[in-house]
Design an enzyme around this catalytic site. Sequence first.
Site, PDB file in Angstrom:
ATOM      1  N   THR A  37       0.824  -1.207   0.000  1.00 13.31           N
ATOM      2  CA  THR A  37       0.000   0.000   0.000  1.00 13.31           C
ATOM      3  C   THR A  37       0.857   1.255   0.000  1.00 13.31           C
ATOM      4  O   THR A  37       0.597   2.206  -0.754  1.00 13.31           O
ATOM      5  CB  THR A  37      -0.922   0.002   1.227  1.00 13.31           C
ATOM      6  N   ILE A  38       1.869   1.281   0.855  1.00 15.60           N
ATOM      7  CA  ILE A  38       2.737   2.467   0.936  1.00 15.60           C
ATOM      8  C   ILE A  38       3.428   2.714  -0.393  1.00 15.60           C
ATOM      9  O   ILE A  38       3.511   3.848  -0.875  1.00 15.60           O
ATOM     10  CB  ILE A  38       3.751   2.296   2.083  1.00 15.60           C
ATOM     11  N   LYS A  65      -5.933  -2.219  -0.864  1.00 13.29           N
ATOM     12  CA  LYS A  65      -6.921  -2.098   0.230  1.00 13.29           C
ATOM     13  C   LYS A  65      -8.130  -1.273  -0.230  1.00 13.29           C
ATOM     14  O   LYS A  65      -8.545  -0.301   0.408  1.00 13.29           O
ATOM     15  CB  LYS A  65      -6.288  -1.493   1.479  1.00 13.29           C
ATOM     16  N   ASP A  68     -13.744   1.405  -2.215  1.00 13.50           N
ATOM     17  CA  ASP A  68     -14.799   1.884  -3.103  1.00 13.50           C
ATOM     18  C   ASP A  68     -14.247   1.795  -4.524  1.00 13.50           C
ATOM     19  O   ASP A  68     -13.059   1.509  -4.727  1.00 13.50           O
ATOM     20  CB  ASP A  68     -15.172   3.327  -2.730  1.00 13.50           C
ATOM     21  N   ALA A  69     -15.121   2.019  -5.513  1.00  8.43           N
ATOM     22  CA  ALA A  69     -14.703   1.988  -6.919  1.00  8.43           C
ATOM     23  C   ALA A  69     -13.990   0.674  -7.240  1.00  8.43           C
ATOM     24  O   ALA A  69     -12.920   0.660  -7.863  1.00  8.43           O
ATOM     25  CB  ALA A  69     -13.803   3.186  -7.236  1.00  8.43           C
ATOM     26  N   LEU A  73     -10.668   0.326  -9.836  1.00 13.42           N
ATOM     27  CA  LEU A  73      -9.332   0.074  -9.289  1.00 13.42           C
ATOM     28  C   LEU A  73      -8.835  -1.322  -9.637  1.00 13.42           C
ATOM     29  O   LEU A  73      -7.637  -1.519  -9.879  1.00 13.42           O
ATOM     30  CB  LEU A  73      -9.349   0.305  -7.783  1.00 13.42           C
ATOM     31  N   GLU A 113      -8.815  -7.980   2.932  1.00  9.72           N
ATOM     32  CA  GLU A 113      -7.907  -7.592   4.012  1.00  9.72           C
ATOM     33  C   GLU A 113      -8.714  -7.425   5.296  1.00  9.72           C
ATOM     34  O   GLU A 113      -9.635  -6.612   5.370  1.00  9.72           O
ATOM     35  CB  GLU A 113      -7.211  -6.280   3.665  1.00  9.72           C
ATOM     36  N   HIS A 137      -4.282  -9.810   9.336  1.00 12.35           N
ATOM     37  CA  HIS A 137      -3.270  -8.761   9.404  1.00 12.35           C
ATOM     38  C   HIS A 137      -3.125  -8.237  10.831  1.00 12.35           C
ATOM     39  O   HIS A 137      -4.097  -7.796  11.425  1.00 12.35           O
ATOM     40  CB  HIS A 137      -3.723  -7.617   8.485  1.00 12.35           C
ATOM     41  N   ARG A 140       1.001  -2.521  11.736  1.00  7.71           N
ATOM     42  CA  ARG A 140       2.244  -1.938  12.260  1.00  7.71           C
ATOM     43  C   ARG A 140       2.028  -1.314  13.634  1.00  7.71           C
ATOM     44  O   ARG A 140       2.843  -1.455  14.534  1.00  7.71           O
ATOM     45  CB  ARG A 140       2.766  -0.868  11.297  1.00  7.71           C
TER      46      ARG A 140
END
Length: 218
Positions: A37-38, A65, A68-69, A73, A113, A137, A140
């Site tokens: 993601t980062i 992650k 929406d959409a 995506l 996720e 998950h 962090r």
Amino acid sequence: MTSKPRLQLALDHTSLDAALHTAERLHPYVDIIEAGTILCISAGIQAVRALRERCPQHTLVADLKVADAGATLAEQAFAQGANWMTVICAAPLATMASAQAVAARHQGEIQIELFGRWTLEDAKRWLDLGIRQAIYHRGRDAQASGQTWSKQDLDIMKALSDMGIELSITGGITPADLPLFKDIAVTAFIAGRALAEAADPIAAARQFHSAINDIWRG
């Protein structure tokens, strides 16, 4: 799923060049590569394409992650070469369904996720949509606060596994943790900093594989 868990490299770098350098070094020693993601936020969806170009034989994850959409995506992720894409568990079923339809058209898969509040009833609905994968998950921030893998975590994982959900597990995983998960249908163990920031990343990857081979014999 395969009978033996695979090892997934999570690339959560803020620099695409650094991520590609890590992938170049470690791709012979891992089974799955993740555009984290980062990384996707820092470098954009082209990070997925860059990793696909350099690692054409690996399963490639776009860890977006999505909330929406879903179709839009998913089209971006799979068109850039992803095999799997993540959708957050809080997303509406409509978002999951639209992402799943695009994934199926590209012969890919959606991974849910698991963050925050969700139930086993929710998981049944994901299965009804044709989604078979989820990511358990430990974030962090949870790791930083000292949260460890609890019996409750393991019981929930086992319940999901028994339902037919294939789990990838992440969150500060080390080879010493792996025996905890021997009764669970694990698709992959996801390691980021444990590999990328190890003193000897290749040796660290080999330690993961050795532990997997010892626990999941045959």
